[in-house]
Design a protein around this motif. Structure first.
Motif, short mmCIF file in Angstrom:
data_model
loop_
_atom_site.label_atom_id
_atom_site.label_comp_id
_atom_site.label_asym_id
_atom_site.label_seq_id
_atom_site.Cartn_x
_atom_site.Cartn_y
_atom_site.Cartn_z
N SER A 131 0.81 -1.22 -0.14
CA SER A 131 -0.05 -0.15 0.04
C SER A 131 0.73 1.16 -0.06
O SER A 131 0.36 2.28 -0.29
CB SER A 131 -1.01 0.10 1.43
OG SER A 131 -0.22 0.03 2.40
N LEU A 231 4.08 9.24 -5.08
CA LEU A 231 3.05 8.43 -5.72
C LEU A 231 3.61 7.21 -6.41
O LEU A 231 4.45 7.37 -7.29
CB LEU A 231 1.96 9.16 -6.54
CG LEU A 231 0.68 9.90 -5.85
CD1 LEU A 231 -0.06 10.24 -6.76
CD2 LEU A 231 0.05 8.91 -4.72
N SER A 235 0.02 5.28 -10.50
CA SER A 235 -1.24 5.60 -9.74
C SER A 235 -1.96 6.99 -9.98
O SER A 235 -1.16 7.87 -10.54
CB SER A 235 -0.71 5.60 -8.28
OG SER A 235 -0.57 4.37 -7.78
N THR A 236 -2.76 7.04 -9.79
CA THR A 236 -3.83 8.45 -9.70
C THR A 236 -4.22 8.77 -8.39
O THR A 236 -4.32 7.96 -7.63
CB THR A 236 -4.90 8.27 -10.56
OG1 THR A 236 -5.94 7.40 -9.96
CG2 THR A 236 -4.77 7.75 -11.98
N ASP A 240 -9.68 5.68 -8.15
CA ASP A 240 -10.51 4.56 -8.00
C ASP A 240 -11.59 4.82 -6.49
O ASP A 240 -12.47 4.29 -6.41
CB ASP A 240 -9.74 3.57 -7.16
CG ASP A 240 -8.67 4.18 -6.06
OD1 ASP A 240 -8.17 5.52 -6.16
OD2 ASP A 240 -8.54 3.33 -5.02
N ASP A 258 0.63 5.60 -0.50
CA ASP A 258 1.35 6.00 -1.61
C ASP A 258 0.93 5.47 -2.81
O ASP A 258 0.87 5.78 -4.00
CB ASP A 258 2.67 6.04 -1.58
CG ASP A 258 3.28 7.20 -0.40
OD1 ASP A 258 2.52 8.08 0.07
OD2 ASP A 258 4.46 7.16 -0.39
N ASN A 259 0.36 4.10 -2.93
CA ASN A 259 -0.07 3.34 -3.82
C ASN A 259 -1.64 3.25 -3.93
O ASN A 259 -2.18 2.43 -3.29
CB ASN A 259 0.45 1.85 -3.72
CG ASN A 259 0.23 0.99 -4.88
OD1 ASN A 259 -0.48 1.10 -5.99
ND2 ASN A 259 0.43 -0.24 -4.84
N ARG A 260 -2.14 4.52 -4.36
CA ARG A 260 -3.47 4.76 -4.15
C ARG A 260 -4.60 3.52 -4.64
O ARG A 260 -5.53 3.31 -3.99
CB ARG A 260 -3.73 6.06 -4.88
CG ARG A 260 -3.04 7.23 -4.34
CD ARG A 260 -3.61 7.75 -2.78
NE ARG A 260 -2.72 8.59 -2.23
CZ ARG A 260 -2.65 9.87 -2.37
NH1 ARG A 260 -3.32 10.42 -3.49
NH2 ARG A 260 -1.68 10.37 -1.72
N GLN A 261 -4.23 3.21 -5.95
CA GLN A 261 -4.98 1.91 -6.28
C GLN A 261 -4.97 0.68 -5.54
O GLN A 261 -5.60 -0.39 -5.85
CB GLN A 261 -4.81 1.77 -7.58
CG GLN A 261 -5.70 2.66 -8.50
CD GLN A 261 -5.13 3.96 -8.48
OE1 GLN A 261 -3.92 4.52 -8.73
NE2 GLN A 261 -5.94 4.89 -7.92
N ASN A 262 -4.06 0.46 -4.42
CA ASN A 262 -3.88 -0.70 -3.69
C ASN A 262 -3.81 -0.31 -2.04
O ASN A 262 -2.94 -0.74 -1.52
CB ASN A 262 -2.69 -1.45 -4.14
CG ASN A 262 -2.66 -2.71 -3.60
OD1 ASN A 262 -3.59 -3.28 -2.97
ND2 ASN A 262 -1.51 -3.43 -3.68
N SER A 263 -4.50 0.68 -1.75
CA SER A 263 -4.48 1.14 -0.54
C SER A 263 -5.72 1.48 0.01
O SER A 263 -6.62 2.34 -0.26
CB SER A 263 -3.69 2.52 -0.28
OG SER A 263 -3.79 3.10 1.16
#
Length: 346
Positions: A131, A231, A235-236, A240, A258-263
């Protein structure tokens, strides 16, 4: 001849009388007294014999007179009595204790120091997920500063912090640690597996307003954040899970990975008390360095984007009316004091 004979007999008698007066013991019986063959020789020999043997009260012997055992008065070997020449009867130096006897004490001191360091200074934590990539990777060990919160320090924007699960963030129960893991975690050499802790980046603190629209950037107090420095590539900011605007309550923080699409961060827990925010009291401390593996040694500073001016504009605007009122009231107070002074002088 008669004179010589008389002289030879009279001198030993005189010698005996003088020796009796000097010595409290009996007169010695030197045989040379009666064996002299020449005039005067017997007297000399007799006197010599009396002096050599002496009386019973003398404190020296014939050997003493000849200079034989002169050292018998100080010691048999001439070194000052029975003591040794290297220091006499002084205390012997203490023997050093064996290392294996001191080892338990050293281990005890090390354990106490490790426990104090873990409780009050720093503690190691393991990163269990992706994450926070690429800032932190799975398996990294980070050192968390636990000292500054004891002095009233609070989390700040941009810091990476470890915090306890406020409830409902982690769906999986913590694995049961074994005996070795319990001991190592107790002294701070391993993370405590029984505690449900998470690690995220602080985006907003108490009093801030934060929001993010799909396709846009995170807005903090109306200022867009350029998060490209931390980031995860690709990632955006929030596509998400858009959110906000949210006003962060005092004494709480808004966190994101920092890993927005997996946090699963604050965005995904807005239905919980606090609307996804974390209490400052639940923060264990700030992660300051990646300590393991050696190839990833690095510090975790606050990104420059959080130092840009205007992020605290909301607090400044809130205090603006008060500052304007104070500026307007000051001349009025001074004018009133001057008027009262003039009246008193009149």
């Amino acid at each position: 001849m008669a004179v010589g004979a008389r002289s030879g007999r009279d001198e030993p008698e005189k010698g005996r009388e003088e020796l009796a007066e000097r010595s409290p013991g009996p007169v010695g019986t030197g045989t040379a007294v009666g064996t002299g063959t020449a005039p005067g020789a017997g007297a000399d020999a007799g006197a010599g014999g009396a002096d050599a043997t002496g009386g019973a009260g003398d404190t020296y012997s014939a050997d003493d007179a000849e200079g034989g055992n002169v050292d018998d008065h100080t010691g048999n070997d001439g070194t000052g009595g029975e003591g040794t020449g290297a220091g006499g009867d002084g205390p012997e130096p203490k023997k050093q204790r064996a290392f294996w006897k001191e080892l338990p004490l050293l281990i005890g001191i090390a354990l106490v120091l490790a426990l104090l360091i873990k409780t009050f200074l720093v503690q190691a934590f393991s990163i269990p997920s992706e994450s926070m990539m690429n800032t932190l990777q799975r398996g990294d060990r980070v050192l968390v500063d636990k000292l500054t919160p004891w002095f009233g320090s609070e989390p700040e924007r941009g810091e990476v912090v470890v915090f306890h699960d406020p409830g409902g963030w982690l769906s999986e129960p913590a694995p049961e640690p074994n005996a070795v893991q319990r001991v190592l975690s107790w002294i701070g050499l391993m993370p405590d597996a029984s505690q449900q802790d998470l690690i995220k980046r602080v985006i907003a603190v108490g009093g801030d307003t934060v929001e993010c629209k799909r396709g846009g950037k995170v807005q903090l107090n109306g200022k867009p954040l350029d998060e490209s420095a931390y980031l995860f590539p690709g990632s955006t900011p929030c596509d998400d899970q858009p959110f906000g605007p949210i006003k962060v309550p005092e004494g709480r923080i808004w966190v994101m990975g920092d890993n927005r699409q997996n946090s699963l961060d604050s965005r995904y827990h807005q239905e919980l008390p606090g609307n996804g925010t974390i209490s400052n009291e639940g923060v264990v401390g700030r992660a300051i360095v990646v300590a393991w593996p050696v190839s990833r040694w690095s510090t975790l500073p606050v990104p420059d984007v959080f130092d840009q001016p205007g992020l605290g504009a909301a607090a400044a605007l809130a205090s603006g009316p008060g500052a304007v009122g104070l500026a307007g009231a000051l001349p009025l107070v001074l004018w009133r004091r001057r008027r009262l002074t003039t009246r008193q002088n009149a």
